[in-house]
Design a protein around this motif. Structure first.
Motif, mmCIF file in Angstrom:
data_model
loop_
_atom_site.group_PDB
_atom_site.id
_atom_site.type_symbol
_atom_site.label_atom_id
_atom_site.label_comp_id
_atom_site.label_asym_id
_atom_site.label_seq_id
_atom_site.Cartn_x
_atom_site.Cartn_y
_atom_site.Cartn_z
ATOM 1 N N SER A 65 76.111 28.226 7.920
ATOM 2 C CA SER A 65 74.952 28.141 7.040
ATOM 3 C C SER A 65 74.002 29.282 7.376
ATOM 4 O O SER A 65 73.967 29.781 8.503
ATOM 5 N N GLU A 66 73.213 29.682 6.392
ATOM 6 C CA GLU A 66 72.380 30.864 6.564
ATOM 7 C C GLU A 66 71.301 30.664 7.619
ATOM 8 O O GLU A 66 70.965 31.590 8.360
ATOM 9 N N ASP A 67 70.749 29.457 7.703
ATOM 10 C CA ASP A 67 69.672 29.241 8.668
ATOM 11 C C ASP A 67 70.158 29.433 10.098
ATOM 12 O O ASP A 67 69.455 30.000 10.937
ATOM 13 N N LEU A 68 71.384 29.005 10.389
ATOM 14 C CA LEU A 68 71.940 29.250 11.726
ATOM 15 C C LEU A 68 72.270 30.723 11.935
ATOM 16 O O LEU A 68 72.083 31.272 13.020
ATOM 17 N N ALA A 69 72.745 31.366 10.884
ATOM 18 C CA ALA A 69 73.079 32.795 10.995
ATOM 19 C C ALA A 69 71.840 33.630 11.264
ATOM 20 O O ALA A 69 71.907 34.672 11.924
ATOM 21 N N GLN A 70 70.678 33.186 10.757
ATOM 22 C CA GLN A 70 69.433 33.912 10.988
ATOM 23 C C GLN A 70 68.784 33.529 12.315
ATOM 24 O O GLN A 70 67.825 34.170 12.740
ATOM 25 N N GLY A 71 69.294 32.486 12.953
ATOM 26 C CA GLY A 71 68.691 31.995 14.193
ATOM 27 C C GLY A 71 69.495 32.361 15.416
ATOM 28 O O GLY A 71 69.785 33.539 15.659
ATOM 29 N N PRO A 72 69.916 31.360 16.204
ATOM 30 C CA PRO A 72 70.529 31.643 17.508
ATOM 31 C C PRO A 72 72.016 31.943 17.478
ATOM 32 O O PRO A 72 72.556 32.417 18.469
ATOM 33 N N LEU A 73 72.714 31.676 16.377
ATOM 34 C CA LEU A 73 74.160 31.864 16.364
ATOM 35 C C LEU A 73 74.596 33.283 16.715
ATOM 36 O O LEU A 73 75.604 33.470 17.411
ATOM 37 N N PRO A 74 73.903 34.341 16.251
ATOM 38 C CA PRO A 74 74.336 35.695 16.617
ATOM 39 C C PRO A 74 74.435 35.933 18.119
ATOM 40 O O PRO A 74 75.271 36.728 18.570
ATOM 41 N N ASN A 75 73.596 35.270 18.909
ATOM 42 C CA ASN A 75 73.684 35.426 20.365
ATOM 43 C C ASN A 75 75.021 34.903 20.895
ATOM 44 O O ASN A 75 75.623 35.495 21.802
ATOM 45 N N VAL A 76 75.489 33.793 20.329
ATOM 46 C CA VAL A 76 76.775 33.230 20.737
ATOM 47 C C VAL A 76 77.912 34.157 20.318
ATOM 48 O O VAL A 76 78.854 34.408 21.082
ATOM 49 N N LEU A 77 77.813 34.687 19.103
ATOM 50 C CA LEU A 77 78.861 35.584 18.617
ATOM 51 C C LEU A 77 78.908 36.870 19.440
ATOM 52 O O LEU A 77 79.997 37.413 19.702
ATOM 53 N N ALA A 78 77.748 37.348 19.865
ATOM 54 C CA ALA A 78 77.707 38.550 20.697
ATOM 55 C C ALA A 78 78.384 38.303 22.038
ATOM 56 O O ALA A 78 79.116 39.162 22.551
ATOM 57 N N ALA A 79 78.154 37.127 22.616
ATOM 58 C CA ALA A 79 78.799 36.787 23.890
ATOM 59 C C ALA A 79 80.310 36.695 23.720
ATOM 60 O O ALA A 79 81.073 37.152 24.573
ATOM 61 N N PHE A 80 80.751 36.108 22.617
ATOM 62 C CA PHE A 80 82.194 36.009 22.347
ATOM 63 C C PHE A 80 82.797 37.392 22.173
ATOM 64 O O PHE A 80 83.858 37.702 22.721
ATOM 65 N N ARG A 81 82.115 38.242 21.418
ATOM 66 C CA ARG A 81 82.609 39.585 21.162
ATOM 67 C C ARG A 81 82.694 40.408 22.454
ATOM 68 O O ARG A 81 83.650 41.159 22.662
ATOM 69 N N ALA A 82 81.703 40.253 23.320
ATOM 70 C CA ALA A 82 81.702 41.004 24.574
ATOM 71 C C ALA A 82 82.874 40.608 25.463
ATOM 72 O O ALA A 82 83.452 41.437 26.166
ATOM 73 N N THR A 83 83.253 39.341 25.429
ATOM 74 C CA THR A 83 84.341 38.847 26.265
ATOM 75 C C THR A 83 85.703 39.082 25.635
ATOM 76 O O THR A 83 86.689 39.303 26.341
ATOM 77 N N HIS A 84 85.743 39.055 24.300
ATOM 78 C CA HIS A 84 87.019 39.183 23.590
ATOM 79 C C HIS A 84 86.907 40.277 22.516
ATOM 80 O O HIS A 84 86.886 39.983 21.310
ATOM 81 N N PRO A 85 86.833 41.535 22.929
ATOM 82 C CA PRO A 85 86.573 42.623 21.978
ATOM 83 C C PRO A 85 87.711 42.885 21.002
ATOM 84 O O PRO A 85 87.503 43.561 19.985
ATOM 85 N N ASP A 86 88.912 42.366 21.274
ATOM 86 C CA ASP A 86 90.046 42.626 20.397
ATOM 87 C C ASP A 86 90.177 41.605 19.269
ATOM 88 O O ASP A 86 91.083 41.710 18.436
ATOM 89 N N VAL A 87 89.298 40.611 19.257
ATOM 90 C CA VAL A 87 89.349 39.586 18.206
ATOM 91 C C VAL A 87 88.459 40.020 17.041
ATOM 92 O O VAL A 87 87.299 40.376 17.233
ATOM 93 N N GLU A 88 89.005 39.959 15.841
ATOM 94 C CA GLU A 88 88.242 40.301 14.635
ATOM 95 C C GLU A 88 87.508 39.057 14.132
ATOM 96 O O GLU A 88 88.121 37.997 13.949
ATOM 97 N N LEU A 89 86.207 39.194 13.929
ATOM 98 C CA LEU A 89 85.399 38.097 13.393
ATOM 99 C C LEU A 89 85.160 38.326 11.909
ATOM 100 O O LEU A 89 84.658 39.371 11.501
ATOM 101 N N GLU A 90 85.507 37.337 11.114
ATOM 102 C CA GLU A 90 85.237 37.372 9.676
ATOM 103 C C GLU A 90 84.244 36.253 9.379
ATOM 104 O O GLU A 90 84.585 35.072 9.463
ATOM 105 N N ILE A 91 83.014 36.611 9.077
ATOM 106 C CA ILE A 91 81.938 35.627 8.944
ATOM 107 C C ILE A 91 81.570 35.452 7.477
ATOM 108 O O ILE A 91 81.300 36.430 6.770
#
Length: 298
Positions: A110-136
């Motif tokens: 949902s957009e409200d989560l995307a504008q709030g804290p969710l990006p921090n979680v996605l950044a942590a996931f991306r930093a740990t697993h850089p070879d995974v493609e995220l389609e949001i």
């Protein structure tokens, strides 16, 4: 087994992990000889590690005689830290020695989560697993449900209506009224509402609450997105609503917010497809362990 890469006799760190491992093994075995056997070291090497560690911390760690070996109070204190250090090193070695995750995760939010804290979680996931493609995909939760049923999403992070059973709860957030700073709402008049289009969990909750409590309202602006509602509220068109954890866009509660009807909580959930890839399941577990209430964006 840990090796002394990066440490030399003349340039050793105070808590050299090799010495720490030797110390913890001796403390458990209560014997230099047995510790050496477990570590594949000579007794003289074990003694040398303990001597150097005692020298680096300037503390006696063991009391030794011909028949027994015991920890000193300083040794007992260091053992607590040593175990934590070795556990952390083991986790780090496990992460970086294993195969890297690869693949794609299709996440709907949902957009409200995307504008709030969710990006921090996605950044942590991306930093740990850089070879995974995220389609949001960002959309109303009702649309996210449809897309998941159609097989185009792996995971959903969104809201659910009261009484629904789909999904695993993440947290509950109380809805609050928001407006341009300095706004005073004339409660003698129908409340000027800015809401997202149907179908919307938040819209339904707000209108149901007002109807049940006998409040009058008029919808002065609708938008297909929360961003549009925020823009309209910032322009002074009326009042809008968001979960208090996710407030953003420079809006604040009206000056006389306590005169407005109290709004209930909404429940945020995760929902996963029946069969998940390892990357999708890894992201799901990270989201469920994260406190998405922790970061409020103003």
């Amino acid at each position: 087994m840990l090796t002394a890469i990066g440490f030399t006799d003349d340039n050793a760190a105070m808590l050299n992990p090799v010495w720490i491992q030797t110390f913890a093994t001796v403390a458990t075995a209560r014997s230099f000889t047995d510790a050496g056997r477990q570590l594949g070291l000579s007794q003289s090497s074990v003694s040398d590690h303990i001597r150097r560690l005692e020298g680096s911390v300037s503390r006696r760690l063991f009391v030794r005689d011909t028949h027994s070996l015991a920890l000193t109070p300083d040794g007992e204190a260091l053992l607590v830290h040593a175990r934590l250090i070795l556990e952390s090193l083991a986790r780090a070695e496990s992460q970086f020695s294993g195969p890297r995750l690869q693949g794609r995760v299709r996440l709907g939010t949902s957009e409200d989560l995307a504008q709030g804290p969710l990006p921090n979680v996605l950044a942590a996931f991306r930093a740990t697993h850089p070879d995974v493609e995220l389609e949001i995909t960002i959309g109303m939760t009702s649309k996210l449900y449809e897309w998941m049923e159609a097989g185009t999403l792996d995971l959903i992070v969104g809201k659910r209506r009261e009484g629904e059973r789909r999904g695993v709860p993440l947290f509950r957030g109380r809805l609050e009224w928001l407006a341009r700073p300095g706004t005073v709402v004339d409660v003698r008049q129908p409340l000027p509402l800015i809401l997202v289009n149907e179908p919307s969990v938040t819209r339904s909750v707000v209108l149901d609450t007002l109807a049940k409590n006998g409040w009058r309202w008029r919808v002065v602006c609708t938008s297909s997105s929360h961003s549009g509602c925020i823009a309209a509220a910032r322009g002074g068109l009326g009042i809008t609503v968001r979960a208090e954890n996710l407030t953003g866009g420079g809006l604040v509660p009206p000056v006389n917010f306590d005169a407005l009807p109290a709004l209930p909580d909404v429940e945020f959930i995760t929902l996963a497809a029946r069969r998940l890839t390892e990357p999708a399941d890894t992201l799901l577990q990270l989201i469920r362990k994260s406190d998405l209430r922790a970061a409020r964006v103003d």
